[in-house]
Design a protein around this motif. Structure first.
Motif, PDB file in Angstrom:
ATOM      1  N   MET A   1       2.886  12.969  10.079  1.00 40.72           N
ATOM      2  CA  MET A   1       1.649  12.417   9.539  1.00 40.72           C
ATOM      3  C   MET A   1       2.244  11.171   8.854  1.00 40.72           C
ATOM      4  N   LYS A   2       1.693   9.976   9.223  1.00 42.50           N
ATOM      5  CA  LYS A   2       2.144   8.791   8.650  1.00 42.50           C
ATOM      6  C   LYS A   2       1.012   8.420   7.424  1.00 42.50           C
ATOM      7  N   VAL A   3       1.685   8.235   6.448  1.00 42.53           N
ATOM      8  CA  VAL A   3       0.987   7.937   5.075  1.00 42.53           C
ATOM      9  C   VAL A   3       1.211   6.394   4.606  1.00 42.53           C
ATOM     10  N   GLU A   4       0.074   5.919   4.577  1.00 41.72           N
ATOM     11  CA  GLU A   4       0.306   4.533   3.841  1.00 41.72           C
ATOM     12  C   GLU A   4      -0.343   4.451   2.569  1.00 41.72           C
ATOM     13  N   VAL A   5       0.325   3.944   1.243  1.00 36.71           N
ATOM     14  CA  VAL A   5      -0.412   4.005   0.138  1.00 36.71           C
ATOM     15  C   VAL A   5      -0.502   2.512  -0.387  1.00 36.71           C
ATOM     16  N   ARG A   6      -1.778   2.281  -0.579  1.00 37.40           N
ATOM     17  CA  ARG A   6      -2.299   0.882  -1.214  1.00 37.40           C
ATOM     18  C   ARG A   6      -2.435   1.126  -2.454  1.00 37.40           C
ATOM     19  N   TRP A   7      -1.798   0.314  -3.393  1.00 36.46           N
ATOM     20  CA  TRP A   7      -2.044   0.287  -4.989  1.00 36.46           C
ATOM     21  C   TRP A   7      -2.894  -0.600  -5.173  1.00 36.46           C
ATOM     22  N   ARG A   8      -4.146  -0.429  -5.891  1.00 36.74           N
ATOM     23  CA  ARG A   8      -5.118  -1.111  -6.145  1.00 36.74           C
ATOM     24  C   ARG A   8      -5.557  -0.802  -7.390  1.00 36.74           C
ATOM     25  N   PRO A   9      -6.356  -1.864  -8.092  1.00 27.35           N
ATOM     26  CA  PRO A   9      -6.837  -1.648  -9.464  1.00 27.35           C
ATOM     27  C   PRO A   9      -8.373  -1.047  -9.239  1.00 27.35           C
ATOM     28  N   VAL A  10      -8.355   0.137  -8.867  1.00 30.01           N
ATOM     29  CA  VAL A  10      -9.370   1.133  -8.628  1.00 30.01           C
ATOM     30  C   VAL A  10      -9.272   1.982  -9.700  1.00 30.01           C
ATOM     31  N   ARG A  11     -10.831   2.662  -9.950  1.00 30.98           N
ATOM     32  CA  ARG A  11     -10.854   3.738 -10.792  1.00 30.98           C
ATOM     33  C   ARG A  11     -10.463   5.092 -10.092  1.00 30.98           C
ATOM     34  N   TYR A  12     -10.909   5.144  -8.917  1.00 29.29           N
ATOM     35  CA  TYR A  12     -10.636   6.654  -8.207  1.00 29.29           C
ATOM     36  C   TYR A  12      -9.932   6.352  -7.104  1.00 29.29           C
ATOM     37  N   ALA A  13      -9.126   7.337  -6.625  1.00 31.58           N
ATOM     38  CA  ALA A  13      -8.289   7.311  -5.441  1.00 31.58           C
ATOM     39  C   ALA A  13      -9.138   7.623  -4.458  1.00 31.58           C
ATOM     40  N   ARG A  14      -8.886   6.852  -3.131  1.00 24.97           N
ATOM     41  CA  ARG A  14      -9.580   7.033  -1.850  1.00 24.97           C
ATOM     42  C   ARG A  14      -8.597   7.368  -0.692  1.00 24.97           C
TER      43      ARG A  14
END
Length: 215
Positions: A1-14
């Motif tokens: 399973m390929k997982v890409e993490v995008r760090w963003r100034p968001v309040r909740y994870a998506r």
């Protein structure tokens, strides 16, 4: 399973699963991504299994009005069906225009019928190469339909027409809107599920990748 993490100034994870099978997590810095994935592990595997089924179905050929065809590209300006083979113009733009003409032949009678039944008068009708929506209704009453509708069974095209015409009465998705849709398409909930499946089929279909310039 390929997982890409995008760090963003968001309040909740998506959490998203892309058509190519990538798992994308959008989260604020410092977020525990591993724990998040463990928590949603069952949902992830179910969705990945669904995606694999969509890929298998998409590999059956080019979908046209709910049927799958082998494809042959030829010089010419029109789409043609020869048995179980679909002849498409070798020039991509000609193929799009010919498919738009086929879709318009199916759409216009449905729009005329349900406009009368719903008591509405749509403005301009467009068929466009959209990437995110099956169709839309503007505040001026103009309706835009996605060329992708040409892949769908007629029953789902019918639902989309009813849905958009109902927006001429209710621009939102209020209970009144859904009540109106239900009057003319009682099984609308199942139609919405089917539309998600067909969207996935088109997203990974080799010839649709070519048609939309995504190859």
């Amino acid at each position: 399973m390929k997982v890409e993490v995008r760090w963003r100034p968001v309040r909740y994870a998506r959490l998203e699963i892309k058509p190519d099978g990538r798992v994308v997590v959008t989260a604020p810095k410092g977020f525990d991504v591993e724990a998040f994935l463990r928590k949603h592990r069952r949902w992830l595997w179910n969705r990945l299994a669904e995606l694999e089924e969509v890929r298998r179905e998409s590999s059956r050929g080019f979908p046209l009005f709910g049927e799958f065809y082998g494809v042959k590209l030829e010089n010419g300006g029109e789409v043609e069906i020869r048995g179980k083979t679909l002849i498409l113009p070798v020039k991509r733009e000609k193929a799009r225009e010919s498919l738009k003409a086929l879709l318009k032949e199916r759409l216009m009678p449905l729009i005329a019928l349900y406009s009368t039944l719903l008591g509405v008068s749509p403005g301009r009708i467009y068929i466009r190469n959209q990437r995110k929506k099956w169709a839309s209704c503007s505040s001026r009453g103009n309706l835009s339909f996605n060329l992708r509708l040409v892949a769908l069974p007629e029953s789902l095209i019918q639902y989309i027409v009813i849905h958009e015409l109902a927006h001429l009465r209710y621009l939102d998705h209020s209970p009144e809107f859904w009540s109106l849709v239900k009057r003319f398409y009682p099984d609308y909930r199942n139609a919405r599920k089917e539309l998600r499946r067909w969207w996935g089929i088109i997203e990974v279909n080799e010839k649709w990748l070519w048609l939309e310039g995504r190859e």
